[in-house]
Design a protein around this motif. Structure first.
Motif, PDB file in Angstrom:
ATOM      1  N   ALA B 162       0.821  -1.212   0.000  1.00 14.59           N
ATOM      2  CA  ALA B 162       0.000   0.000   0.000  1.00 14.59           C
ATOM      3  C   ALA B 162       0.853   1.258   0.000  1.00 14.59           C
ATOM      4  CB  ALA B 162      -0.905   0.000   1.224  1.00 14.59           C
ATOM      5  N   LEU B 163       0.355   2.281  -0.704  1.00 16.32           N
ATOM      6  CA  LEU B 163       1.018   3.576  -0.690  1.00 16.32           C
ATOM      7  C   LEU B 163       0.836   4.191   0.693  1.00 16.32           C
ATOM      8  CD1 LEU B 163      -0.276   5.038  -4.070  1.00 16.32           C
ATOM      9  CD2 LEU B 163       1.908   3.938  -3.626  1.00 16.32           C
ATOM     10  N   ASN B 164       1.845   4.887   1.157  1.00 17.42           N
ATOM     11  CA  ASN B 164       1.791   5.457   2.494  1.00 17.42           C
ATOM     12  C   ASN B 164       2.274   6.901   2.433  1.00 17.42           C
ATOM     13  OD1 ASN B 164       1.674   5.847   5.180  1.00 17.42           O
ATOM     14  ND2 ASN B 164       3.119   4.256   5.748  1.00 17.42           N
ATOM     15  N   PRO B 167       2.157   9.465   7.433  1.00 14.28           N
ATOM     16  CA  PRO B 167       2.071   8.406   8.435  1.00 14.28           C
ATOM     17  C   PRO B 167       0.616   8.144   8.833  1.00 14.28           C
ATOM     18  CG  PRO B 167       3.192  10.363   9.273  1.00 14.28           C
ATOM     19  CD  PRO B 167       3.068  10.531   7.813  1.00 14.28           C
ATOM     20  N   GLY B 168       0.209   6.886   8.838  1.00 12.49           N
ATOM     21  CA  GLY B 168      -1.141   6.538   9.261  1.00 12.49           C
ATOM     22  C   GLY B 168      -2.138   6.510   8.122  1.00 12.49           C
ATOM     23  N   ILE B 169      -1.745   6.990   6.937  1.00 13.88           N
ATOM     24  CA  ILE B 169      -2.666   6.985   5.801  1.00 13.88           C
ATOM     25  C   ILE B 169      -2.182   5.957   4.785  1.00 13.88           C
ATOM     26  CG2 ILE B 169      -3.601   8.335   3.891  1.00 13.88           C
ATOM     27  CD1 ILE B 169      -3.375  10.780   5.661  1.00 13.88           C
ATOM     28  N   PHE B 170      -3.034   4.987   4.461  1.00 15.57           N
ATOM     29  CA  PHE B 170      -2.643   3.943   3.515  1.00 15.57           C
ATOM     30  C   PHE B 170      -3.619   3.914   2.357  1.00 15.57           C
ATOM     31  CE2 PHE B 170      -0.958   2.647   7.581  1.00 15.57           C
ATOM     32  CZ  PHE B 170       0.340   2.307   7.266  1.00 15.57           C
ATOM     33  N   SER B 172      -4.579   1.622  -1.003  1.00 14.54           N
ATOM     34  CA  SER B 172      -4.341   0.422  -1.780  1.00 14.54           C
ATOM     35  C   SER B 172      -5.592   0.133  -2.595  1.00 14.54           C
ATOM     36  CB  SER B 172      -4.023  -0.761  -0.860  1.00 14.54           C
ATOM     37  OG  SER B 172      -5.211  -1.185  -0.241  1.00 14.54           O
ATOM     38  N   PHE B 256      -5.991  -4.155   6.004  1.00 15.72           N
ATOM     39  CA  PHE B 256      -5.717  -3.302   7.144  1.00 15.72           C
ATOM     40  C   PHE B 256      -6.806  -3.456   8.202  1.00 15.72           C
ATOM     41  CE2 PHE B 256      -3.171  -1.411   3.886  1.00 15.72           C
ATOM     42  CZ  PHE B 256      -2.024  -1.035   4.568  1.00 15.72           C
TER      43      PHE B 256
END
Lengths: 377, 397
Positions: B162-164, B167-170, B172, B256
């Motif tokens: 997954a792209l990140n 921080p804390g945001i994903f 996919s 997730f």
């Protein structure tokens, strides 16, 4: 001794900074600090996006079909491999699938018939846009054209082989759905709008409830109703064709919207016109058809074109009940054939272009017409 | 309308002919219409009963209590396949309203910005936004939805890669995952603090208005408003005993867990609705601003109002009167268009209703329920917007 100029002096040329390219740039792109900032932001954005787009669309794109003639599997394999290697758009998808995308499952040898149908319908639409042709014979011409199109597509007479409606698809289906909807929804809409202004309580209530109910629900629910409920309401021995059911659904839907447009036109007609028609001793129908409606239709045409564009776009919803309009054929072209499935962008781009050309053309026409019909002084 | 036909009084003068009397004639026409409608309704209903009996489908809403047996991928309230069809319908309604509401807010913000940009003096801005509007308006929404869905499912990586971006945001192909606040006591302290701050700010604004109306003295409103709101939140946070816990999404197995999940289907439907509707709203805004007389701008300038103030106090209130009615119908279109989510698998009302229809065969009840809900939502929207429209309407003496 006075010096008198009898001729006016020639006006001085505008300063260089206000004319030519510099003047244009100054006026349109750099007229204030804020504008300069906006220009820079836009240019930066375009600089980031455009090269990628050009690369994808043209420079890295693959055209045509590779591989040995006659061996379909090998051809597909090599072409797809070449597309993947180039990394850009794979326009080869069009070379392979364009007939399917335009005509759907219509038999290959008979595809001149849907082609002719499309040309006839587009020709009729173009002719109808010319004001000199807005005469009663145009209605007759439309009815004749529709009959001819229907016979061409269906076959079974005049030596044409019969093609069932389940094989119809692509552009002729999209155009046909839209044209049929407009041709039938417009009279129905006029009747509903007149009924809405009738002084007979029952008729007015019926028309108001129909219009408001249809306008409150989405087209999908009408299409569901047409495809699931209509058969239930019909006697068992009578089965209605799937295409016809969808067509009925779209007509019922479009009529309510057209009725509202016509009602707007009716409201724009001054009271004096009704009174004048009454004073002339015209009956209700004479007054309506000879005095009121001609004026109503004139003011309603630009918004009606808007509704027609909406109907044209809405016809794509038949995908959901499983008909193959041009959006669905484009979708099936890449999704039903595993080697081609990565090239969804190209297929959707083609479908979008087709819709865009028709809708944008019609909306430009309606803007032109609005200016053209505006005879106010 | 009265003026289109003769009045009954005129007709009664010539009552020699029964048919020429408009009163009787309209009664006869209405009676015939009624008989026709009632007759066809009876015919259709009897067909329906025959067909349903032949297919062994019971009539009535009893099926709503039965176990649904299908899962819904995206739900705000707790729902499992063990729940009833009735609850599934409720989930569908909430999903429809949820995606419509968020799309309406975003489309309004973007639409207003683009509508103003369409009138910019900057050639690039003007034409880029024109291109956006024309392209979005003239391509069917369904095609746009298919495109976004294909793009997001094909182009985005799987959950493991997954792209990140932050921080804390994903991001996919399973959707977008955002961190959220744990709903424990700290969260409620924060909420309460914000509420207190909001109340204080509203009182301040009310007082400032009152003072300005009676004395003409202007108090600062905007910054105190923000400050009070922020102070309220901050105090609530500081007072909370354990502080605030943030729920971070984390990769567990194939997907997730934790945080807020925004599914790909929801995301696509939202993007599609927002881009499509914002183009229409932009056109409404543009024509609304153009409809305001040029003299108004000139009058505002000659009163010495600065540009932003003249826009806010003179132009916008007048433009709003033109903008609101067509925008109302756009809002209703968003709610109706959200039903296209069924094509990309978003479990909205139509999708849930369709699944129920396929499983139970209760076509009449399912489709009537769907239509009834849309009818109520449309009515509620138009009532609310009519009220808002009346509040900004021109007050004449």
């Amino acid at each position: 001794m006075a010096i008198i100029n009898s001729e006016p002096l020639p006006s001085r040329l505008a300063p260089v900074s206000n004319t030519g390219l510099t003047g244009w740039l100054k006026g349109n792109l750099f007229s204030s600090p804020f504008n300069t900032f906006l220009t820079l932001v836009c240019v930066y954005g375009l600089w980031q996006i455009l090269p990628g787009l050009v690369n994808w669309f043209v420079l890295d794109a693959t055209w045509g079909i590779l591989g040995p003639e006659g061996n379909a599997n090998e051809m597909t394999k090599q072409t797809v491999a070449a597309c993947k290697e180039a990394g850009g758009a794979c326009w080869s998808l069009l070379s392979v699938k364009h007939r399917f995308m335009i005509f759907g499952f219509y038999p290959q040898d008979e595809q001149w018939r849907p082609l002719l149908t499309c040309l006839l319908l587009i020709g009729m639409v173009l002719i109808s846009g010319i004001r000199a042709f807005w005469k009663p014979w145009l209605i007759a011409a439309w009815l004749a054209a529709i009959a001819v199109c229907f016979m061409l597509m269906m076959g079974g007479i005049a030596g044409l082989t019969h093609v069932p409606t389940s094989k119809w698809g692509g552009l002729p289906l999209t155009l046909g759905l839209a044209v049929f909807s407009v041709v039938f929804a417009l009279p129905m809409g006029i009747a509903l709008a007149l009924g809405r202004r009738s002084n007979m309580n029952l008729i007015r209530t019926l028309c108001v409830s129909y219009i408001e109910l249809i306008r409150a629900v989405p087209l999908i629910s009408i299409l569901f109703m047409a495809s699931f409920l209509l058969p239930l309401f019909m006697p068992e021995e009578l089965t209605i064709n799937k295409l016809l059911r969808a067509q009925i659904g779209i007509i019922l839907f479009a009529a309510a919207y057209m009725a509202e447009v016509i009602r707007g036109g009716l409201q724009a007609i001054p009271k004096g016109q009704y009174e004048a028609a009454d004073a002339m001793g015209l009956s209700y129908w004479q007054a309506t058809f000879k005095v009121i409606l001609p004026q109503v239709l004139k003011v309603s045409i630009p918004p009606l074109v808007g509704t027609i564009i909406g109907t044209f776009k809405d016809s794509s919803l038949v995908v959901i009940i499983g008909l193959f309009d041009v959006l669905n054929t484009a979708r099936v072209a890449f999704s039903s054939d595993p080697p081609w499935s990565p090239f969804y962008m190209e297929a959707y781009f083609v479908a979008a272009t087709i819709f865009f050309i028709f809708c944008f053309g019609m909306s430009q026409y309606s803007q032109w017409l609005e200016n053209h019909l505006n005879t106010d002084h | 309308m009265k003026n289109a036909t003769h009045t009954a009084r005129v007709g009664s003068l010539h009552s020699s002919s029964f048919w020429n009397n408009p009163t009787y004639r309209s009664l006869i026409i209405q009676a015939i219409t009624f008989l026709l409608i009632a007759g066809s309704a009876y015919y259709l209903a009897s067909n329906l009963v025959t067909n349903l009996t032949a297919r062994n489908i019971p009539i009535g809403l009893d099926f709503l209590d039965k176990r649904a047996g299908f899962d819904i991928g995206d739900s705000i309230i707790a729902y499992t396949s063990q729940d009833s069809y009735g609850k599934a319908f409720l989930v569908g309604i909430i999903n429809t309203l949820n995606v419509s509401l968020i799309s309406i807010v975003l489309a309004t913000v973007i639409g207003v910005m683009i509508g103003i940009a369409r009138l910019s003096q900057n050639w690039l801005v003007k034409n880029l936004t024109r291109g956006y509007v024309e392209y979005m308006r003239n391509i069917p929404l369904l095609l746009q939805l298919f495109f976004w869905y294909a793009l997001l499912t094909h182009a985005l990586p799987s959950a493991r890669q997954a792209l990140n971006p932050l921080p804390g945001i994903f991001l996919s192909n399973r959707g977008l995952f955002l961190p959220t606040l744990e709903s424990d006591s700290g969260f409620y302290f924060l909420l309460f603090g914000l509420l207190v701050g909001l109340t204080a700010a509203l009182i301040w604004r009310f007082r400032a208005n009152k003072i300005q109306k009676s004395t003409g003295r202007q108090l600062l409103v905007f910054w105190p408003f923000i400050a009070m709101l922020a102070a309220g939140g901050l105090i609530g946070w500081l007072l909370s005993p354990q502080g605030i816990t943030v729920d971070m999404p984390a990769l567990k197995g194939f997907n997730f867990r934790g945080g807020i999940e925004i599914t790909t289907e929801f995301f696509c439907l939202m993007i599609g609705l927002v881009t499509y509707t914002s183009a229409f709203i932009a056109e409404n805004v543009r024509s609304g601003i153009l409809a305001v007389d040029k003299g108004q701008q000139e009058a505002a300038s000659s009163l010495g109002l600065p540009s932003v103030k003249s826009q806010r106090l003179v132009i916008l209130p007048q433009a709003l009167r033109v903008i609101i009615p067509p925008t109302t119908s756009q809002y209703m279109n968003v709610i109706k268009n959200s039903s296209l989510g069924v094509a990309i698998g978003y479990p909205d009302l139509v999708s849930v209703g369709g699944t129920t229809l396929n499983q139970t065969g209760q076509a009449v009840e399912c489709i009537s329920l769907i239509m009834l809900v849309y009818l109520c939502t449309s009515l509620a929207t138009s009532l609310f917007m009519n009220w808002y429209n009346a509040s900004v309407a021109l007050t004449e003496r």
